[in-house]
Design a protein around this motif. Structure first.
Motif, PDB file in Angstrom:
ATOM      1  N   ASP A   1       8.528  -8.808  -2.638  1.00 56.49           N
ATOM      2  CA  ASP A   1       7.997  -7.806  -1.727  1.00 56.49           C
ATOM      3  C   ASP A   1       7.454  -8.415  -0.439  1.00 56.49           C
ATOM      4  O   ASP A   1       7.197  -7.695   0.526  1.00 56.49           O
ATOM      5  CB  ASP A   1       6.876  -7.000  -2.403  1.00 56.49           C
ATOM      6  N   PHE A   2       7.268  -9.732  -0.413  1.00 52.97           N
ATOM      7  CA  PHE A   2       6.769 -10.386   0.791  1.00 52.97           C
ATOM      8  C   PHE A   2       7.822 -10.277   1.895  1.00 52.97           C
ATOM      9  O   PHE A   2       8.967 -10.657   1.686  1.00 52.97           O
ATOM     10  CB  PHE A   2       6.474 -11.868   0.526  1.00 52.97           C
TER      11      PHE A   2
ATOM     12  N   THR B   1       0.814  -1.214   0.000  1.00 53.63           N
ATOM     13  CA  THR B   1       0.000   0.000   0.000  1.00 53.63           C
ATOM     14  C   THR B   1       0.849   1.266   0.000  1.00 53.63           C
ATOM     15  O   THR B   1       0.551   2.224  -0.719  1.00 53.63           O
ATOM     16  CB  THR B   1      -0.940   0.026   1.222  1.00 53.63           C
ATOM     17  N   PHE B   2       1.934   1.258   0.771  1.00 57.88           N
ATOM     18  CA  PHE B   2       2.685   2.495   0.990  1.00 57.88           C
ATOM     19  C   PHE B   2       4.120   2.494   0.452  1.00 57.88           C
ATOM     20  O   PHE B   2       4.704   3.564   0.288  1.00 57.88           O
ATOM     21  CB  PHE B   2       2.738   2.808   2.495  1.00 57.88           C
ATOM     22  N   GLU B   3       4.689   1.338   0.164  1.00 57.21           N
ATOM     23  CA  GLU B   3       6.115   1.302  -0.147  1.00 57.21           C
ATOM     24  C   GLU B   3       6.461   0.990  -1.592  1.00 57.21           C
ATOM     25  O   GLU B   3       7.618   1.122  -1.980  1.00 57.21           O
ATOM     26  CB  GLU B   3       6.832   0.309   0.777  1.00 57.21           C
ATOM     27  N   ILE B   4       5.503   0.547  -2.391  1.00 56.44           N
ATOM     28  CA  ILE B   4       5.802   0.248  -3.790  1.00 56.44           C
ATOM     29  C   ILE B   4       4.781   0.925  -4.700  1.00 56.44           C
ATOM     30  O   ILE B   4       3.631   1.124  -4.315  1.00 56.44           O
ATOM     31  CB  ILE B   4       5.841  -1.279  -4.070  1.00 56.44           C
ATOM     32  N   ASP B   5       5.210   1.277  -5.916  1.00 59.40           N
ATOM     33  CA  ASP B   5       4.343   1.937  -6.892  1.00 59.40           C
ATOM     34  C   ASP B   5       4.223   1.111  -8.160  1.00 59.40           C
ATOM     35  O   ASP B   5       4.218   1.636  -9.269  1.00 59.40           O
ATOM     36  CB  ASP B   5       4.889   3.333  -7.234  1.00 59.40           C
ATOM     37  N   ARG B   6       4.116  -0.195  -8.001  1.00 61.96           N
ATOM     38  CA  ARG B   6       3.986  -1.123  -9.124  1.00 61.96           C
ATOM     39  C   ARG B   6       3.218  -2.339  -8.620  1.00 61.96           C
ATOM     40  O   ARG B   6       2.844  -2.409  -7.449  1.00 61.96           O
ATOM     41  CB  ARG B   6       5.374  -1.554  -9.619  1.00 61.96           C
ATOM     42  N   ASN B   7       2.979  -3.286  -9.519  1.00 62.64           N
ATOM     43  CA  ASN B   7       2.321  -4.511  -9.090  1.00 62.64           C
ATOM     44  C   ASN B   7       3.225  -5.281  -8.125  1.00 62.64           C
ATOM     45  O   ASN B   7       4.441  -5.343  -8.318  1.00 62.64           O
ATOM     46  CB  ASN B   7       2.002  -5.389 -10.296  1.00 62.64           C
ATOM     47  N   PRO B   8       2.653  -5.874  -7.077  1.00 61.29           N
ATOM     48  CA  PRO B   8       3.473  -6.606  -6.104  1.00 61.29           C
ATOM     49  C   PRO B   8       4.187  -7.804  -6.741  1.00 61.29           C
ATOM     50  O   PRO B   8       3.721  -8.384  -7.712  1.00 61.29           O
ATOM     51  CB  PRO B   8       2.454  -7.076  -5.060  1.00 61.29           C
ATOM     52  N   ARG B   9       5.324  -8.153  -6.148  1.00 60.73           N
ATOM     53  CA  ARG B   9       6.088  -9.337  -6.527  1.00 60.73           C
ATOM     54  C   ARG B   9       6.344 -10.168  -5.278  1.00 60.73           C
ATOM     55  O   ARG B   9       6.248  -9.660  -4.161  1.00 60.73           O
ATOM     56  CB  ARG B   9       7.417  -8.925  -7.166  1.00 60.73           C
ATOM     57  N   LEU B  10       6.721 -11.416  -5.488  1.00 61.68           N
ATOM     58  CA  LEU B  10       7.017 -12.264  -4.336  1.00 61.68           C
ATOM     59  C   LEU B  10       8.163 -11.682  -3.515  1.00 61.68           C
ATOM     60  O   LEU B  10       8.198 -11.824  -2.285  1.00 61.68           O
ATOM     61  CB  LEU B  10       7.357 -13.682  -4.802  1.00 61.68           C
TER      62      LEU B  10
END
Length: 214
Positions: free
Chosen positions: A204-205, A193-202
């Motif tokens: 990012d977990f 929600t707050f730390e990335i500006d793209r589609n999530p990736r594994l």
């Protein structure tokens, strides 16, 4: 509770489609894949906790892991189709056994299942996790976990699936511990929600998950 007990965790994250996972018509085809795992715990009954907004005075009552219990919290089930139109699903947790037994035993659950919706900047992501205590897990449970997530993934757009091995229930000692498996949803939701500006990736977990092919 003993925070050092380790878990084998399986999770999937994806965008919602037109019919979300918490719709009875969808969830009724997903939850049976882990029925035998849930039933194997001999420590006590399952407790389902559900968080929804817009319920007014409607009360879900006691819920366990069976068809009747799942119909109480899912949307448009035979039990809720007349009252759920105003509901906004937030999340569901299943503790096997329930939290009160875990506290009494001073031991975390054998199985923990977490379903949350409304994640990400546009509230369009859904997350589902199955965590199995490694002392409780059996070899064929990995296949059941895969079927469980695969069934969910059929109703998510661009799903990401991962596995995390030997993860302690929490970090710290019995009196003071944090970053529990129960907290993982909140950590992931903050990240996407707050730390990335793209589609999530594994990647990012939090905690370093590895790919889990469905």
């Amino acid at each position: 509770m003993e925070p050092s007990q380790t878990y084998d965790c399986f999770a999937i994250l994806g965008r919602n489609t037109e019919t979300p996972l918490w719709n009875w018509g969808i969830w009724s085809s997903i939850f049976p894949f882990v029925d035998t795992i849930v039933a194997r715990s001999e420590r006590g009954p399952t407790t389902i906790r559900c968080f929804q907004e817009g319920m007014g005075k409607f009360r879900l009552g006691r819920m366990t892991w069976n068809e009747t219990g799942h119909q109480k919290w899912t949307h448009y089930s035979p039990a809720t189709k007349g009252v759920c139109k105003s509901w906004e699903f937030v999340g569901m947790e299943a503790w096997i056994p329930g939290p009160s037994i875990c506290e009494k035993d001073e031991s975390p659950p054998d199985v923990f299942i977490d379903l949350h919706g409304g994640m990400g900047k546009d509230s369009s992501y859904t997350f589902l996790m199955l965590a199995l205590a490694e002392r409780f897990e059996q070899r064929h449970d990995v296949g059941k976990a895969r079927s469980f997530l695969c069934a969910a993934g059929e109703h998510l757009e661009s799903p990401i699936s991962g596995r995390l091995k030997q993860r302690p229930w929490g970090i710290g000692d019995r009196a003071h511990f944090s970053d529990t498996i129960q907290d993982f949803y909140h950590l992931l939701n903050f990240k996407i929600t707050f730390e990335i500006d793209r589609n999530p990736r594994l990647a990012d977990f939090p905690w370093g998950w590895e790919p889990f092919k469905l």
